[in-house]
Scaffold this active site. Structure first.
Site, PDB file in Angstrom:
ATOM      1  N   SER A 159      95.459  98.923  80.536  1.00  0.00           N
ATOM      2  CA  SER A 159      94.659  98.921  79.307  1.00  0.00           C
ATOM      3  C   SER A 159      93.213  98.683  79.726  1.00  0.00           C
ATOM      4  O   SER A 159      92.960  98.207  80.845  1.00  0.00           O
ATOM      5  CB  SER A 159      95.141  97.768  78.417  1.00  0.00           C
ATOM      6  OG  SER A 159      94.199  97.467  77.407  1.00  0.00           O
ATOM      7  N   TYR A 172      98.325  89.194  76.978  1.00  0.00           N
ATOM      8  CA  TYR A 172      98.163  90.637  77.197  1.00  0.00           C
ATOM      9  C   TYR A 172      97.117  90.900  78.276  1.00  0.00           C
ATOM     10  O   TYR A 172      97.330  91.693  79.203  1.00  0.00           O
ATOM     11  CB  TYR A 172      97.760  91.286  75.869  1.00  0.00           C
ATOM     12  CG  TYR A 172      97.763  92.794  75.864  1.00  0.00           C
ATOM     13  CD1 TYR A 172      98.937  93.507  75.632  1.00  0.00           C
ATOM     14  CD2 TYR A 172      96.587  93.512  76.057  1.00  0.00           C
ATOM     15  CE1 TYR A 172      98.938  94.889  75.605  1.00  0.00           C
ATOM     16  CE2 TYR A 172      96.579  94.898  76.035  1.00  0.00           C
ATOM     17  CZ  TYR A 172      97.754  95.584  75.799  1.00  0.00           C
ATOM     18  OH  TYR A 172      97.752  96.952  75.780  1.00  0.00           O
TER      19      TYR A 172
HETATM   20  P1  NAD Z   1     104.490 101.411  71.237  1.00  0.00           P
HETATM   21  O1  NAD Z   1     104.828 100.145  70.548  1.00  0.00           O
HETATM   22  O2  NAD Z   1     104.316 102.660  70.441  1.00  0.00           O
HETATM   23  O3  NAD Z   1     105.534 101.700  72.387  1.00  0.00           O
HETATM   24  C1  NAD Z   1     106.020 100.684  73.215  1.00  0.00           C
HETATM   25  C2  NAD Z   1     107.289 101.149  73.878  1.00  0.00           C
HETATM   26  O4  NAD Z   1     107.814 100.085  74.673  1.00  0.00           O
HETATM   27  C3  NAD Z   1     108.392 101.502  72.855  1.00  0.00           C
HETATM   28  O5  NAD Z   1     109.128 102.604  73.336  1.00  0.00           O
HETATM   29  C4  NAD Z   1     109.260 100.257  72.871  1.00  0.00           C
HETATM   30  O6  NAD Z   1     110.590 100.485  72.449  1.00  0.00           O
HETATM   31  C5  NAD Z   1     109.172  99.892  74.338  1.00  0.00           C
HETATM   32  N1  NAD Z   1     109.589  98.527  74.616  1.00  0.00           N
HETATM   33  C6  NAD Z   1     109.153  97.376  74.051  1.00  0.00           C
HETATM   34  N2  NAD Z   1     109.831  96.326  74.546  1.00  0.00           N
HETATM   35  C7  NAD Z   1     110.704  96.826  75.454  1.00  0.00           C
HETATM   36  C8  NAD Z   1     111.695  96.248  76.296  1.00  0.00           C
HETATM   37  N3  NAD Z   1     111.934  94.927  76.294  1.00  0.00           N
HETATM   38  N4  NAD Z   1     112.429  97.062  77.088  1.00  0.00           N
HETATM   39  C9  NAD Z   1     112.224  98.402  77.077  1.00  0.00           C
HETATM   40  N5  NAD Z   1     111.302  99.001  76.309  1.00  0.00           N
HETATM   41  C10 NAD Z   1     110.557  98.218  75.499  1.00  0.00           C
HETATM   42  O7  NAD Z   1     103.153 101.092  72.085  1.00  0.00           O
HETATM   43  P2  NAD Z   1     102.041 102.020  72.760  1.00  0.00           P
HETATM   44  O8  NAD Z   1     100.779 101.826  72.018  1.00  0.00           O
HETATM   45  O9  NAD Z   1     102.551 103.388  72.978  1.00  0.00           O
HETATM   46  O10 NAD Z   1     101.857 101.250  74.139  1.00  0.00           O
HETATM   47  C11 NAD Z   1     102.423 101.716  75.338  1.00  0.00           C
HETATM   48  C12 NAD Z   1     101.700 101.041  76.503  1.00  0.00           C
HETATM   49  O11 NAD Z   1     100.312 101.373  76.459  1.00  0.00           O
HETATM   50  C13 NAD Z   1     101.783  99.525  76.462  1.00  0.00           C
HETATM   51  O12 NAD Z   1     101.946  99.009  77.764  1.00  0.00           O
HETATM   52  C14 NAD Z   1     100.423  99.123  75.905  1.00  0.00           C
HETATM   53  O13 NAD Z   1     100.041  97.841  76.311  1.00  0.00           O
HETATM   54  C15 NAD Z   1      99.542 100.202  76.510  1.00  0.00           C
HETATM   55  N6  NAD Z   1      98.295 100.410  75.794  1.00  0.00           N
HETATM   56  C16 NAD Z   1      98.277 100.840  74.511  1.00  0.00           C
HETATM   57  C17 NAD Z   1      97.053 101.045  73.884  1.00  0.00           C
HETATM   58  C18 NAD Z   1      96.965 101.545  72.491  1.00  0.00           C
HETATM   59  O14 NAD Z   1      95.855 101.578  71.954  1.00  0.00           O
HETATM   60  N7  NAD Z   1      98.038 101.984  71.876  1.00  0.00           N
HETATM   61  C19 NAD Z   1      95.869 100.777  74.554  1.00  0.00           C
HETATM   62  C20 NAD Z   1      95.922 100.327  75.855  1.00  0.00           C
HETATM   63  C21 NAD Z   1      97.147 100.158  76.468  1.00  0.00           C
END
Ligand code: NAD
Length: 277
Positions: A159, A172
């Site tokens: 991130s 985080y």
């Molecule tokens: P999201 O909530 O849409 O997806 C998260 C995924 O992780 C889902 O498939 C969920 O089922 C899975 N997950 C959660 N706990 C789990 C577990 N215990 N075991 C297996 N799977 C598990 O989130 P996202 O926004 O797509 O985020 C994905 C990644 O990107 C994360 O690591 C997040 O920190 C990072 N990220 C997101 C953003 C953003 O703006 N969306 C920005 C920077 C980084």
């Protein structure tokens, strides 16, 4: 064009796909960024192992759709990455179902927003386990096979919070900085083994995780949702736009391609200029 010509054209198009014959595991790929990456790697010809939580019927429809649209095998693992044993479980499942893992995308993540003194201890433990330790466990399980075959691609989704901090996101920010450090170590340990390890550092991407943050932040700051978007979420993001999941997918696919063979140990921001400030 007759049927033979159509078939030859289709075969030629398939042969051009940069990840034909590769096996890719994408953690947390039932939604958001992980799903966007899975779709893109499948479009490049990789067999896909989906993982994450959600409605089983929806996951099965997604699995079926990606397989059908891209003509690649797609399987689904229920491994719960909050558990240390899940890394090995996921990699072994993949090897049995579709083949030894060539590409590992550590993407699963959760978030919780609260001041440190109110931060629930169980949330701290869960965020460190899912956002950081799971990447270590999965890489530890996948590396022996990659080294044996002399080829591997590891992409960790951190991130902008892997590079800079914000208040109220202690666990985080700690986990994501940890992912950046872990990835540099992996890159150094694998530098001569045909394996690369890189980090994608997104700013705000429009996904269910962000949707949930809007609610949490609105509660924490007692302000309306639209104010959270303009005054908090996109405040630090100079281009004032949410990135889209397919943009992250495209970068992941590039990092997995042969063209990226010399890129390793890098942390690449996709944050509209956030960390340039
Ligand atoms: P999201 O909530 O849409 O997806 C998260 C995924 O992780 C889902 O498939 C969920 O089922 C899975 N997950 C959660 N706990 C789990 C577990 N215990 N075991 C297996 N799977 C598990 O989130 P996202 O926004 O797509 O985020 C994905 C990644 O990107 C994360 O690591 C997040 O920190 C990072 N990220 C997101 C953003 C953003 O703006 N969306 C920005 C920077 C980084």
């Amino acid at each position: 064009m007759n049927i033979m010509e159509v078939s030859r054209t289709t075969d030629a198009a398939a042969a051009k796909r940069s990840l034909n014959g590769r096996v890719a595991v994408i953690t947390g790929s039932t939604s958001g960024i992980g799903l966007g990456i899975a779709e893109r790697l499948a479009a490049e010809g990789a067999a896909i192992v989906l993982n994450g939580f959600g409605d089983p019927r929806e996951i099965e429809m997604t699995r079926d759709r990606i397989a059908f649209e891209n003509n690649v095998p797609v399987v689904y693992s229920t491994a719960d990455l909050s558990q240390a044993a899940a890394g090995q479980e996921l990699i072994s499942f993949a090897a049995e179902a579709v083949g030894e893992v060539d590409i590992l995308i550590n993407n699963a993540g959760i978030q919780h927003v609260a001041p440190i003194e109110d931060f629930p201890m169980a949330k701290w433990d869960a965020i460190i386990a899912i956002n950081l330790s799971s990447a270590f466990h999965a890489v530890r399980a996948a590396l022996p096979g990659m080294k044996r075959r002399g080829w591997g691609r590891i992409v960790n989704i951190a991130s902008a919070h892997g590079l800079v901090a914000s208040p109220y996101k202690s666990a985080y920010v700690a986990a994501k900085h940890g992912v950046v450090g872990l990835s540099k170590t992996i890159a150094l340990e694998t530098a001569q083994a045909g394996i690369t390890c890189n980090v994608i550092c997104p700013g705000y991407v429009w996904t269910p995780l962000v949707e949930k943050q809007i609610e949490d932040q609105a509660r924490t700051h007692s302000i309306p949702r639209d104010k959270v978007v303009t005054d908090i979420l996109l405040k630090a993001q100079p281009n004032k736009r949410f990135a889209q999941t397919d943009e992250i997918g495209a970068l992941a696919a590039f990092l997995c391609s042969e063209s990226a063979a010399s890129i390793t140990g890098a942390s690449i921001p996709v944050d509209g200029g956030w960390t340039a400030q």
